[in-house]
Design a protein around this motif. Structure first.
Motif, PDB file in Angstrom:
ATOM      1  N   ALA A  18      51.290  24.613  36.246  1.00 24.76           N
ATOM      2  CA  ALA A  18      50.128  24.810  37.116  1.00 24.76           C
ATOM      3  C   ALA A  18      50.483  24.792  38.601  1.00 24.76           C
ATOM      4  N   SER A  19      51.684  24.293  38.929  1.00 31.17           N
ATOM      5  CA  SER A  19      52.062  24.277  40.341  1.00 31.17           C
ATOM      6  C   SER A  19      52.286  25.681  40.892  1.00 31.17           C
ATOM      7  N   ARG A  20      52.408  26.632  39.999  1.00 36.21           N
ATOM      8  CA  ARG A  20      52.561  28.024  40.421  1.00 36.21           C
ATOM      9  C   ARG A  20      51.202  28.707  40.669  1.00 36.21           C
ATOM     10  N   LEU A  21      50.091  28.044  40.343  1.00 41.06           N
ATOM     11  CA  LEU A  21      48.775  28.677  40.398  1.00 41.06           C
ATOM     12  C   LEU A  21      47.985  28.256  41.633  1.00 41.06           C
ATOM     13  N   LYS A  22      47.166  29.161  42.109  1.00 40.44           N
ATOM     14  CA  LYS A  22      46.270  28.858  43.234  1.00 40.44           C
ATOM     15  C   LYS A  22      45.010  29.708  43.118  1.00 40.44           C
ATOM     16  N   LEU A  23      43.929  29.214  43.717  1.00 42.74           N
ATOM     17  CA  LEU A  23      42.684  29.966  43.844  1.00 42.74           C
ATOM     18  C   LEU A  23      42.613  30.557  45.250  1.00 42.74           C
ATOM     19  N   VAL A  24      42.207  31.802  45.351  1.00 39.57           N
ATOM     20  CA  VAL A  24      42.031  32.453  46.643  1.00 39.57           C
ATOM     21  C   VAL A  24      40.596  32.984  46.701  1.00 39.57           C
ATOM     22  N   LEU A  25      39.867  32.583  47.733  1.00 39.25           N
ATOM     23  CA  LEU A  25      38.456  32.970  47.881  1.00 39.25           C
ATOM     24  C   LEU A  25      38.337  34.136  48.863  1.00 39.25           C
ATOM     25  N   TYR A  26      37.497  35.121  48.517  1.00 37.82           N
ATOM     26  CA  TYR A  26      37.357  36.336  49.313  1.00 37.82           C
ATOM     27  C   TYR A  26      35.919  36.533  49.790  1.00 37.82           C
ATOM     28  N   ASN A  27      35.818  37.038  51.027  1.00 35.65           N
ATOM     29  CA  ASN A  27      34.535  37.367  51.645  1.00 35.65           C
ATOM     30  C   ASN A  27      34.168  38.804  51.258  1.00 35.65           C
ATOM     31  N   GLY A  28      33.042  38.959  50.551  1.00 36.86           N
ATOM     32  CA  GLY A  28      32.639  40.286  50.108  1.00 36.86           C
ATOM     33  C   GLY A  28      32.225  41.223  51.225  1.00 36.86           C
ATOM     34  N   ALA A  29      31.851  40.679  52.376  1.00 35.68           N
ATOM     35  CA  ALA A  29      31.395  41.521  53.480  1.00 35.68           C
ATOM     36  C   ALA A  29      32.517  42.336  54.088  1.00 35.68           C
ATOM     37  N   ASN A  30      33.748  41.782  54.067  1.00 34.67           N
ATOM     38  CA  ASN A  30      34.853  42.500  54.689  1.00 34.67           C
ATOM     39  C   ASN A  30      36.117  42.563  53.832  1.00 34.67           C
ATOM     40  N   GLY A  31      36.087  41.977  52.639  1.00 34.02           N
ATOM     41  CA  GLY A  31      37.237  42.034  51.745  1.00 34.02           C
ATOM     42  C   GLY A  31      38.390  41.131  52.130  1.00 34.02           C
ATOM     43  N   LYS A  32      38.156  40.209  53.074  1.00 34.35           N
ATOM     44  CA  LYS A  32      39.235  39.345  53.543  1.00 34.35           C
ATOM     45  C   LYS A  32      39.170  37.970  52.860  1.00 34.35           C
ATOM     46  N   MET A  33      40.341  37.383  52.638  1.00 36.50           N
ATOM     47  CA  MET A  33      40.377  36.042  52.061  1.00 36.50           C
ATOM     48  C   MET A  33      39.943  35.019  53.123  1.00 36.50           C
ATOM     49  N   TYR A  34      39.242  33.969  52.663  1.00 40.28           N
ATOM     50  CA  TYR A  34      38.835  32.937  53.613  1.00 40.28           C
ATOM     51  C   TYR A  34      39.321  31.544  53.216  1.00 40.28           C
ATOM     52  N   LYS A  35      39.933  31.437  52.042  1.00 39.45           N
ATOM     53  CA  LYS A  35      40.477  30.124  51.676  1.00 39.45           C
ATOM     54  C   LYS A  35      41.465  30.296  50.518  1.00 39.45           C
ATOM     55  N   SER A  36      42.542  29.478  50.534  1.00 42.11           N
ATOM     56  CA  SER A  36      43.513  29.459  49.448  1.00 42.11           C
ATOM     57  C   SER A  36      43.787  28.010  49.079  1.00 42.11           C
ATOM     58  N   ILE A  37      43.662  27.664  47.768  1.00 41.48           N
ATOM     59  CA  ILE A  37      43.772  26.269  47.334  1.00 41.48           C
ATOM     60  C   ILE A  37      44.714  26.185  46.122  1.00 41.48           C
ATOM     61  N   PRO A  38      45.811  25.449  46.220  1.00 45.12           N
ATOM     62  CA  PRO A  38      46.711  25.276  45.065  1.00 45.12           C
ATOM     63  C   PRO A  38      46.056  24.391  44.003  1.00 45.12           C
TER      64      PRO A  38
ATOM     65  N   LEU B 186      37.518  37.902  40.167  1.00 41.48           N
ATOM     66  CA  LEU B 186      36.100  38.024  39.838  1.00 41.48           C
ATOM     67  C   LEU B 186      35.253  38.034  41.108  1.00 41.48           C
ATOM     68  N   SER B 187      34.048  38.574  40.991  1.00 39.77           N
ATOM     69  CA  SER B 187      33.091  38.524  42.108  1.00 39.77           C
ATOM     70  C   SER B 187      31.685  38.362  41.558  1.00 39.77           C
ATOM     71  N   TYR B 188      30.785  37.940  42.429  1.00 40.62           N
ATOM     72  CA  TYR B 188      29.389  37.754  42.039  1.00 40.62           C
ATOM     73  C   TYR B 188      28.482  38.458  43.049  1.00 40.62           C
ATOM     74  N   GLU B 189      27.398  39.017  42.535  1.00 42.15           N
ATOM     75  CA  GLU B 189      26.432  39.773  43.347  1.00 42.15           C
ATOM     76  C   GLU B 189      27.047  41.023  43.970  1.00 42.15           C
ATOM     77  N   GLY B 190      27.948  41.681  43.241  1.00 45.07           N
ATOM     78  CA  GLY B 190      28.534  42.913  43.729  1.00 45.07           C
ATOM     79  C   GLY B 190      30.031  42.964  43.526  1.00 45.07           C
ATOM     80  N   VAL B 191      30.599  44.116  43.887  1.00 46.56           N
ATOM     81  CA  VAL B 191      32.031  44.362  43.721  1.00 46.56           C
ATOM     82  C   VAL B 191      32.669  44.463  45.097  1.00 46.56           C
ATOM     83  N   THR B 192      33.884  43.944  45.240  1.00 45.83           N
ATOM     84  CA  THR B 192      34.607  44.045  46.505  1.00 45.83           C
ATOM     85  C   THR B 192      36.050  44.456  46.233  1.00 45.83           C
ATOM     86  N   THR B 193      36.691  44.973  47.250  1.00 43.21           N
ATOM     87  CA  THR B 193      38.112  45.293  47.190  1.00 43.21           C
ATOM     88  C   THR B 193      38.832  44.476  48.249  1.00 43.21           C
TER      89      THR B 193
END
Length: 538
Positions: A401-421, A470-477
């Motif tokens: 699991a030390s190799r895994l992380k969550l990355v959160l993305y902003n649907g308005a602009n497609g940019k990541m706003y947080k990364s958590i191991p 995954l995303s909620y309330e729409g699709v983002t790239t």
């Protein structure tokens, strides 16, 4: 120089000085300034010489007779056939009450095409079937070089394109409003109790300047009050759990319309028409725009700032459910031949829509793609101040699991706003006796639309592998971070402003291959298996 008439090749006599003088005298007479030209003739400004003369003969037969007489007296032998044909036109104009400019310029069945768009099969002959941007590029090149109209010209054009009598639009006294489907007098154009010009793709979503504002493929007559109710809402049906849905969308709209605070669903009869209009706009103004002009996009995450209109998933569905009608095809033909000289490809080829915007697979109908781990449950919105937000990830006990992380993305602009191991301080670990571990972290999540959560693994070579996005309330790239260039999978369920702080969205089912996303109203279960969930074997 010759003018071609269907079936004949007739020399047109040169104009003598006497004829030129006669023509100047004729132009100086007041009656010519009051030619009773039809609206169709006025806008069909590039007619052949014969067609132009036919309408002239109908409008001012006496002057036409004088002109022909002069031509006849000057060059009897060389113009006899021309005189005979012209005299026939005048006789038809004088004695037929049904003759009109529309009949000349809109219904000449045997004349060769004047504009490339009038030859429908030839228009698309160079289009090679492709997917995504490659298909968009071809269609953009095909339709972008068109004749733009002024706002004033739009009024006259809509009276023809959306006339109640589609077979005889110039003679029709009414137009049909797009959202009410009522026939109302053309004379009420621009009046408070009448109709105005509706931009199907709203101006606030990127129609800043230039031809996009007056593009006839995007403009329809609409009741003033109904148009105001629609405002700049994006298209789509109401959410099933939303109690604020209005049916009909306005008291003067068609009974099968509906709307909530964000969405607007037009009459079923024209949903496909509207979908294809927006698809045209996304292709015509979505590529190669001038500096400073937004590039229009279709999306399940509409954004005024991003010039993204939607809902794409609804538009794709409407395009298939409501295929082009005879009146829609005729409108497309007339925009081509009378006004802009381009076509809406999605009316001629509705199948192009799925080639460009394939309906994204929904994560709630997709098997968990990797037994390494997956996003299992989260909560992001509730009534009042958001509380108890969290994300839960299930990971195989055989995975580091030390190799895994969550990355959160902003649907308005497609940019990541947080990364958590996953092995950082944020996550707690629980086990329920299976061969999987449950990692749970209290995280502040954005409320959508189209915000994303990516589960990412680090490979041996140090590069990132996106296990799930995954995303909620729409699709983002994603446009940056580990998931850059990846399109999200929308889970298909969502939380609202009325959701409970004890609720969540999570997977349920017996085994990985049967999992589906579900909304748990009051029984969210962070750190534990979800209600109705059995992990089965890894």
């Amino acid at each position: 120089m010759c003018s071609s008439i269907p079936g004949l090749s007739v020399p047109v006599p040169t104009v003598s000085r006497r004829k030129e003088r006669l023509s100047r005298e004729a132009k100086s007479q007041p009656s010519i300034g009051h030619m009773k030209e039809s609206k169709l003739y006025r806008l069909r400004h590039r007619n052949s010489r014969f067609e132009t003369f036919a309408v002239f003969a109908h409008s001012t037969p006496r002057l036409a007779i004088r002109a022909i007489s002069a031509s006849f007296s000057l060059r009897l032998s060389s113009s006899f056939l021309w005189w005979t044909l012209s005299a026939g036109v005048i006789a038809f104009a004088l004695f037929s009450q049904e003759f009109s400019g529309r009949a000349v310029v809109d219904e000449l069945p045997h004349r060769p095409p004047r504009y490339p768009c009038e030859d429908v099969s030839g228009y698309y002959s160079q289009v090679e079937l492709a997917e995504g941007v490659k298909m968009m590029e071809q269609l953009n090149l095909l339709i972008s070089d068109h004749h733009p109209l002024t706002y004033k010209e739009v009024w006259d054009a809509l009276e023809i394109l959306d006339a109640a009598d589609v077979e005889n639009p110039d003679a029709s006294s009414d137009i049909v409003e797009i959202y009410s489907l009522r026939a109302v007098p053309k004379s009420l154009a621009g009046k408070l109790e009448g109709w105005n010009r509706e931009h199907l793709w709203p101006r606030s979503y990127g129609l800043a300047r230039g031809p996009s504002l007056t593009d006839l493929h995007n403009l329809r007559p609409a009741d003033v009050n109904v148009n105001s109710s629609r405002g700049n809402k994006f298209y789509g049906e109401c959410l099933h759990e939303d109690n604020s849905c209005l049916r009909p969308a306005n008291s003067e709209a068609a009974p099968d319309t509906e709307a909530d605070k964000e969405r607007w669903a037009p009459p079923v009869q024209v949903r496909g028409d509207i979908a294809r209009s927006l698809m045209y706009m996304a292709v015509r103004y979505g590529l190669h725009q001038p500096i400073g002009s937004p590039t229009l996009q279709l999306s399940d995450s509409p954004s005024i700032d991003g010039a993204r209109m939607g809902l794409l998933s609804s538009l794709l569905k409407w395009n298939e459910a409501d295929p082009p009608s005879k009146s829609e095809r005729l409108r497309n033909n007339r925009i081509c031949s009378l006004y802009q000289h381009n076509r809406n490809p999605f009316i001629d080829h509705p199948e192009y829509a799925n080639m460009i915007w394939k309906t994204p697979a929904r994560a709630n109908s997709v098997i968990v793609s990797s037994s390494k781990g997956w996003i299992n449950e989260f909560h992001y919105r509730n009534k009042g101040k958001d509380l108890n937000e969290f994300v839960e990830v299930v990971v195989s006990s055989l995975i580091d699991a030390s190799r895994l992380k969550l990355v959160l993305y902003n649907g308005a602009n497609g940019k990541m706003y947080k990364s958590i191991p996953l092995t950082g301080e944020a996550f707690s670990i629980t086990s329920e006796g299976s061969e999987f571990l449950i990692y749970t972290a209290p995280l502040s999540l954005q409320n959508g639309p189209a915000d994303g959560i990516a589960l990412v693994s680090c490979r041996d070579d140090g590069t990132d592998e996106v296990i799930q996005f995954l995303s909620y309330e729409g699709v983002t790239t994603a446009i940056d971070g580990p998931a850059v260039g990846t399109r999200s999978l929308e889970i298909g369920v969502r939380e609202t402003e009325d959701s409970s702080k004890l609720g969540s969205l999570g997977l349920t089912g017996n085994g990985l291959r049967t999992f589906q996303w579900k909304r748990f109203t009051t029984n969210g279960s962070p750190g534990r298996l979800n209600p109705g969930q059995d992990l089965g074997d890894p």
